[in-house]
Design a protein around this motif. Structure first.
Motif, short mmCIF file in Angstrom:
data_model
loop_
_atom_site.label_atom_id
_atom_site.label_comp_id
_atom_site.label_asym_id
_atom_site.label_seq_id
_atom_site.Cartn_x
_atom_site.Cartn_y
_atom_site.Cartn_z
N GLY A 160 11.33 -5.40 -5.39
CA GLY A 160 11.41 -5.14 -6.76
C GLY A 160 9.94 -5.05 -7.40
O GLY A 160 9.93 -5.05 -8.72
N LYS A 161 8.96 -4.65 -6.67
CA LYS A 161 7.75 -4.79 -7.05
C LYS A 161 7.05 -3.47 -6.79
O LYS A 161 7.26 -2.76 -5.81
CB LYS A 161 6.72 -5.52 -6.28
N VAL A 162 6.48 -2.87 -7.85
CA VAL A 162 5.89 -1.37 -7.96
C VAL A 162 4.18 -1.61 -8.05
O VAL A 162 3.90 -2.35 -8.99
CB VAL A 162 6.34 -0.55 -9.15
N ASP A 163 3.53 -1.00 -6.92
CA ASP A 163 2.03 -1.27 -6.96
C ASP A 163 1.54 -0.14 -7.97
O ASP A 163 0.68 -0.46 -8.75
CB ASP A 163 1.74 -1.06 -5.32
N SER A 164 1.96 1.08 -7.86
CA SER A 164 1.37 2.17 -8.34
C SER A 164 2.66 2.99 -9.05
O SER A 164 3.52 3.57 -8.04
CB SER A 164 0.47 2.92 -7.82
N VAL A 165 2.77 3.24 -10.51
CA VAL A 165 3.78 4.28 -10.84
C VAL A 165 3.40 5.62 -10.79
O VAL A 165 4.31 6.56 -10.45
CB VAL A 165 3.88 3.90 -12.26
N TYR A 166 2.12 5.96 -10.84
CA TYR A 166 1.48 7.26 -10.97
C TYR A 166 0.92 7.57 -9.62
O TYR A 166 -0.04 6.97 -9.34
CB TYR A 166 0.75 7.44 -11.99
N ASN A 167 1.33 8.44 -8.62
CA ASN A 167 0.90 8.59 -7.29
C ASN A 167 0.64 10.13 -7.10
O ASN A 167 1.30 10.97 -7.60
CB ASN A 167 1.53 7.97 -6.51
N TYR A 168 0.04 10.31 -6.02
CA TYR A 168 -0.22 11.71 -5.56
C TYR A 168 -0.11 11.79 -4.11
O TYR A 168 -0.52 10.91 -3.37
CB TYR A 168 -1.66 12.19 -5.69
N ILE A 169 0.36 12.80 -3.55
CA ILE A 169 0.82 12.99 -2.27
C ILE A 169 -0.12 14.23 -1.82
O ILE A 169 0.01 15.29 -2.30
CB ILE A 169 2.46 13.36 -1.76
N GLY A 170 -1.02 14.28 -0.41
CA GLY A 170 -1.40 15.61 0.00
C GLY A 170 -2.59 15.92 -0.71
O GLY A 170 -3.16 16.97 -0.32
N VAL A 171 -3.05 14.80 -1.57
CA VAL A 171 -4.65 15.32 -2.01
C VAL A 171 -5.77 14.53 -1.21
O VAL A 171 -5.39 13.59 -0.90
CB VAL A 171 -4.65 15.32 -3.41
N ARG A 172 -6.79 15.14 -1.18
CA ARG A 172 -8.01 14.51 -0.72
C ARG A 172 -8.37 13.39 -1.64
O ARG A 172 -8.83 13.65 -2.82
CB ARG A 172 -9.15 15.46 -0.27
N GLU A 173 -8.44 12.09 -1.22
CA GLU A 173 -8.93 11.18 -2.13
C GLU A 173 -10.38 10.71 -2.37
O GLU A 173 -11.12 11.01 -1.29
CB GLU A 173 -8.25 9.78 -1.92
#
Length: 173
Positions: A160-173
């Motif tokens: 029931g917990k969300v760490d981050s609502v807004y996320n990226y997949i496949g990008v270099r951090e």
């Protein structure tokens, strides 16, 4: 502008009528969106276009492992099917909306903001909804990426917990 808005409201009815005519001609039925293995799913991804095919493949693999996951593929973006999408999403515990474009609003991609707006407007405050931006710079999204998202959704559904609502997949951090 008011007439344009009214015309957009009426197009949903026309789209469904044309879809029914097409169904009679071909036997193939298309609505405002497609649901894939959502009937008993706890977690769902909402994604447009060809990426939905990859998501369906991942759903099939994860279903073999007993994981209750599904896909919703919108077929119509404008007019946005507010009532229908809000109703369809209300049955899940966790939803990820995947956007192949980012937005300058810093609140999520275009599909995410329309989905969450529809849910709010219709009083659907569950499930937990997160956004994943993918494909930036022409990067491919792979089955492993989608499996990662489903596993995150399963964690959200369980905790029931969300760490981050807004996320990226496949990008270099």
């Amino acid at each position: 502008k008011r007439q344009q808005a009214e015309a957009m409201k009426n197009t949903k009815k026309v789209i469904l009528e044309v879809s029914e005519d097409f169904h009679k001609l071909t036997g193939r039925k298309y609505g405002l969106f497609e649901e894939y293995k959502t009937e008993d799913a706890d977690a769902c991804i909402v994604v447009l276009n060809s990426t939905a095919g990859t998501a369906k493949y991942v759903v099939d693999q994860m279903r073999k492992e007993g994981k209750k996951v599904g896909v919703i593929k919108p077929r119509v973006f404008r007019p946005f099917p507010v009532d229908e999408i809000a109703s369809a999403l209300a049955k899940f515990k966790a939803v990820a909306v995947m956007d192949k474009a980012d937005s300058f609003n810093a609140a999520g991609g275009p599909l995410f903001t329309d989905v969450t707006s529809a849910m709010f407007a219709k009083g659907v405050f569950e499930p937990k909804v997160v956004n994943y931006i993918y494909g930036l710079g022409g990067r491919d999204v792979k089955a492993d990426d989608i499996e990662f998202i489903y596993n995150k959704l399963i964690d959200i559904a369980d905790s029931g917990k969300v760490d981050s609502v807004y996320n990226y997949i496949g990008v270099r951090e």
